[in-house]
Design an enzyme around this catalytic site. Sequence first.
Site, PDB file in Angstrom:
ATOM      1  N   SER A 298       0.864  -1.185   0.000  1.00 49.65           N
ATOM      2  CA  SER A 298       0.000   0.000   0.000  1.00 49.65           C
ATOM      3  C   SER A 298       0.898   1.231   0.000  1.00 49.65           C
ATOM      4  CB  SER A 298      -0.912   0.010   1.235  1.00 49.65           C
ATOM      5  OG  SER A 298      -1.829  -1.050   1.177  1.00 49.65           O
TER       6      SER A 298
ATOM      7  N   LYS B 269       0.341   5.427   8.306  1.00 45.58           N
ATOM      8  CA  LYS B 269       0.977   5.707   7.015  1.00 45.58           C
ATOM      9  C   LYS B 269      -0.064   5.811   5.896  1.00 45.58           C
ATOM     10  CE  LYS B 269       2.020   2.357   4.654  1.00 45.58           C
ATOM     11  NZ  LYS B 269       1.391   1.517   3.578  1.00 45.58           N
TER      12      LYS B 269
ATOM     13  N   LYS C 156      -7.348   1.607  -2.872  1.00 43.32           N
ATOM     14  CA  LYS C 156      -6.894   1.143  -1.550  1.00 43.32           C
ATOM     15  C   LYS C 156      -6.920   2.279  -0.540  1.00 43.32           C
ATOM     16  CE  LYS C 156      -5.282  -1.244   1.805  1.00 43.32           C
ATOM     17  NZ  LYS C 156      -4.021  -1.993   1.865  1.00 43.32           N
TER      18      LYS C 156
END
Length: 294
Positions: A96, A239, A171
């Site tokens: 990701s 993150k 995502k």
Amino acid sequence: MGTIAFIGLGIMGSPMAVNLAQAGHTVTGWNRSPGRTQPLEAAGGRAAGSIAEAVRDADVIITMLPASPQVEQCVLGDGGVFAHARKGALYIDMSSITPRTSVELAEAGAAKGIRVLDAPVSGGEAGAIEGVLSIMVGGEPADFEEARPVFEAVGRTMVLCGPHGSGQTVKAANQLIVAVNLEAVAEALVFLEKSGVETTAALEVLAGGLAGSTVLDRKKDSMLARDFRPGFRVDLHHKDMAVVMDTAREIGAVLPLGAIAAQLIAAAAARGDGDLDHSALLRGVEMLSGTAKD
């Protein structure tokens, strides 16, 4: 069945590599830190001593790494994937990372004659172990179809979302939804507990109605037990929410709930919960409500 190099054998990557080996693919794994190759080897795969060794003869190369800097280092560096993969190989990044980085990787791969897909996943450690991940893919349709046997070994849902970077954009949206949902479940649980309601029964009936969600199904028991062993760490979601908010700023999308969720996850990381499962957002709600036990 193809010859696959799998780079990154962490919480998610290790069971994914194992599932690929068990599906009949020839899998060679490499991990940045030592001691993570045993499950793959037990499943019939093998360990490589370097990225170069892992990718040299691979038809397909997969990376499953924490964030953009690690992907860039392992893929673009002198000893990385693009320096040693054969021309015509298919590189699939299942990490990701930022959509911008995915586009840059695709451009760098094209210059080397390497085809690229961005294919981040959702489903957490349990989904990786069970082989039921949701896979969001960006890239060329022909490459997506070629990768389908790989995706089918690790996931249940796989969708081509558009050109390079599209998988990472979807995502990011997934992580936004999950963050807000986790916070809502945490707040509902504290609300129920402070009201004196029997929480196990309450969450069971909520899960069967419009309030039901995969987050509630997968996290309710561990949240009730205050079991925050990591399936997906707070630090990683922190993150990911930075990716969400940075991308939103670039495209001019206003995300009020997303901004609040990002700050709550940042607070969890700052108070030392970064290595806990992201369901540990519950600890923040308990602190604000005066029910925290530590």
